[in-house]
Write a protein that holds these residues in place. Structure first.
Motif, PDB file in Angstrom:
ATOM      1  N   ILE A  35       0.836  -1.203   0.000  1.00  0.00           N
ATOM      2  CA  ILE A  35       0.000   0.000   0.000  1.00  0.00           C
ATOM      3  C   ILE A  35       0.871   1.252   0.000  1.00  0.00           C
ATOM      4  CG2 ILE A  35      -1.636   1.363   1.362  1.00  0.00           C
ATOM      5  CD1 ILE A  35      -2.797  -1.334   2.365  1.00  0.00           C
ATOM      6  N   THR A  36       1.884   1.272   0.862  1.00  0.00           N
ATOM      7  CA  THR A  36       2.786   2.426   0.939  1.00  0.00           C
ATOM      8  C   THR A  36       3.503   2.657  -0.383  1.00  0.00           C
ATOM      9  OG1 THR A  36       3.141   2.100   3.311  1.00  0.00           O
ATOM     10  CG2 THR A  36       4.802   3.381   2.119  1.00  0.00           C
ATOM     11  N   ILE A  37       4.001   1.589  -0.998  1.00  0.00           N
ATOM     12  CA  ILE A  37       4.736   1.717  -2.258  1.00  0.00           C
ATOM     13  C   ILE A  37       3.819   2.188  -3.381  1.00  0.00           C
ATOM     14  CG2 ILE A  37       5.889   0.370  -4.073  1.00  0.00           C
ATOM     15  CD1 ILE A  37       7.286  -1.193  -1.852  1.00  0.00           C
ATOM     16  N   VAL A  38       2.602   1.681  -3.425  1.00  0.00           N
ATOM     17  CA  VAL A  38       1.655   2.102  -4.464  1.00  0.00           C
ATOM     18  C   VAL A  38       1.341   3.592  -4.327  1.00  0.00           C
ATOM     19  CG1 VAL A  38      -0.729   1.882  -5.274  1.00  0.00           C
ATOM     20  CG2 VAL A  38       0.637  -0.172  -4.844  1.00  0.00           C
ATOM     21  N   ARG A  39       1.130   4.057  -3.114  1.00  0.00           N
ATOM     22  CA  ARG A  39       0.805   5.468  -2.913  1.00  0.00           C
ATOM     23  C   ARG A  39       2.009   6.357  -3.216  1.00  0.00           C
ATOM     24  NH1 ARG A  39      -2.985   4.624   2.549  1.00  0.00           N
ATOM     25  NH2 ARG A  39      -4.705   3.630   1.394  1.00  0.00           N
ATOM     26  N   GLU A  40       3.195   5.912  -2.836  1.00  0.00           N
ATOM     27  CA  GLU A  40       4.404   6.670  -3.175  1.00  0.00           C
ATOM     28  C   GLU A  40       4.616   6.716  -4.685  1.00  0.00           C
ATOM     29  OE1 GLU A  40       7.438   4.646  -1.013  1.00  0.00           O
ATOM     30  OE2 GLU A  40       7.078   5.739   0.858  1.00  0.00           O
ATOM     31  N   SER A  41       4.353   5.595  -5.353  1.00  0.00           N
ATOM     32  CA  SER A  41       4.522   5.538  -6.807  1.00  0.00           C
ATOM     33  C   SER A  41       3.543   6.474  -7.504  1.00  0.00           C
ATOM     34  CB  SER A  41       4.336   4.103  -7.309  1.00  0.00           C
ATOM     35  OG  SER A  41       5.324   3.245  -6.774  1.00  0.00           O
ATOM     36  N   ARG A  42       2.314   6.531  -6.995  1.00  0.00           N
ATOM     37  CA  ARG A  42       1.318   7.435  -7.586  1.00  0.00           C
ATOM     38  C   ARG A  42       1.783   8.883  -7.486  1.00  0.00           C
ATOM     39  NH1 ARG A  42      -2.496   7.826  -3.919  1.00  0.00           N
ATOM     40  NH2 ARG A  42      -2.268  10.072  -3.645  1.00  0.00           N
ATOM     41  N   ILE A  43       2.253   9.294  -6.316  1.00  0.00           N
ATOM     42  CA  ILE A  43       2.714  10.661  -6.139  1.00  0.00           C
ATOM     43  C   ILE A  43       3.931  10.942  -7.012  1.00  0.00           C
ATOM     44  CG2 ILE A  43       3.736  12.299  -4.514  1.00  0.00           C
ATOM     45  CD1 ILE A  43       0.753  11.979  -4.192  1.00  0.00           C
TER      46      ILE A  43
END
Length: 212
Positions: A35-43
């Protein structure tokens, strides 16, 4: 196909051989990392500045104290048409004048507002499919790097990441009509690699315009 955050998290989990999850509210350790990596990747992807999240000519009103409350959903911005030059940043949810050390921006404008160009943060569902695909590919690569580090698997994921970056660049070019390689973040991702989608010797620029 549109991708939700849940579907992209599951793509990360599957990449290391884990089972899919049905929701994200009570994650185990691997799911929480995903979840953390997906949100960081989106930003990270949205921070490059694309046609779909770059909005020009936002007019933000000054309050009675000359202050401008700034939207939380903005990744980056630049002020335009100021009455005099100033270095404006975001602090504590408001625009702040670093040049004059004040939140009072009224001396900078002849009107009761400040005009800005913005890069917007968007939820996954509001990103076009081609951007979702690139976010998905980027997140999978990072997740495998952190939890698996299988070299052959990473090589395939990195190839997919570059493929979806090229598709996103192509769509960006069609929609914005200017050279996508002006994006400094794109140049960093390409990292000097040679090929049909790379150019060299181009001065880096800010996604919102102007040299960095």
């Amino acid at each position: 196909m549109m991708y939700t955050e849940l579907e992209i998290v599951n793509a990360c989990l599957i990449a290391i051989g884990n089972e899919r999850v049905t929701e994200l509210d009570f994650p185990d350790t691997d799911t929480d990392i995903a979840i953390t990596i997906v949100r960081e990747s989106r930003i990270d992807v949205l921070s490059m500045g694309w046609w779909f999240n770059h909005e020009d000519n936002w007019t933000l009103p000054l309050d009675d104290n000359g202050q401008v409350k700034f939207p939380a959903s903005v990744i980056d911005f630049r002020t335009i048409r100021l009455h005099r030059e100033a270095d404006i940043v975001k602090r504590s949810g408001f625009l702040y004048d670093k040049t004059n050390h004040t939140y009072d921006l009224s001396p900078l404008t002849n009107t009761d507002s400040i005009d800005t160009d913005m890069l917007m943060d968007l939820v996954m569902e509001d990103c076009p499919v081609v951007a979702q695909q690139y976010i998905r590919a980027t997140a999978r690569t990072r997740f495998v790097q952190d939890l698996d580090a299988n070299s052959s698997k990473l090589k395939k994921l990195e190839q997919d990441e570059l493929k979806y970056l090229a598709l996103l660049e192509r769509q960006h070019y069609r929609n914005s009509k200017f050279n996508v390689y002006g994006h400094s973040r794109v140049q960093l991702i390409l990292g000097g690699m040679s090929g049909p989608n790379t150019l060299s010797g181009i001065a880096t620029v800010n996604p919102l315009g102007g040299s960095e």
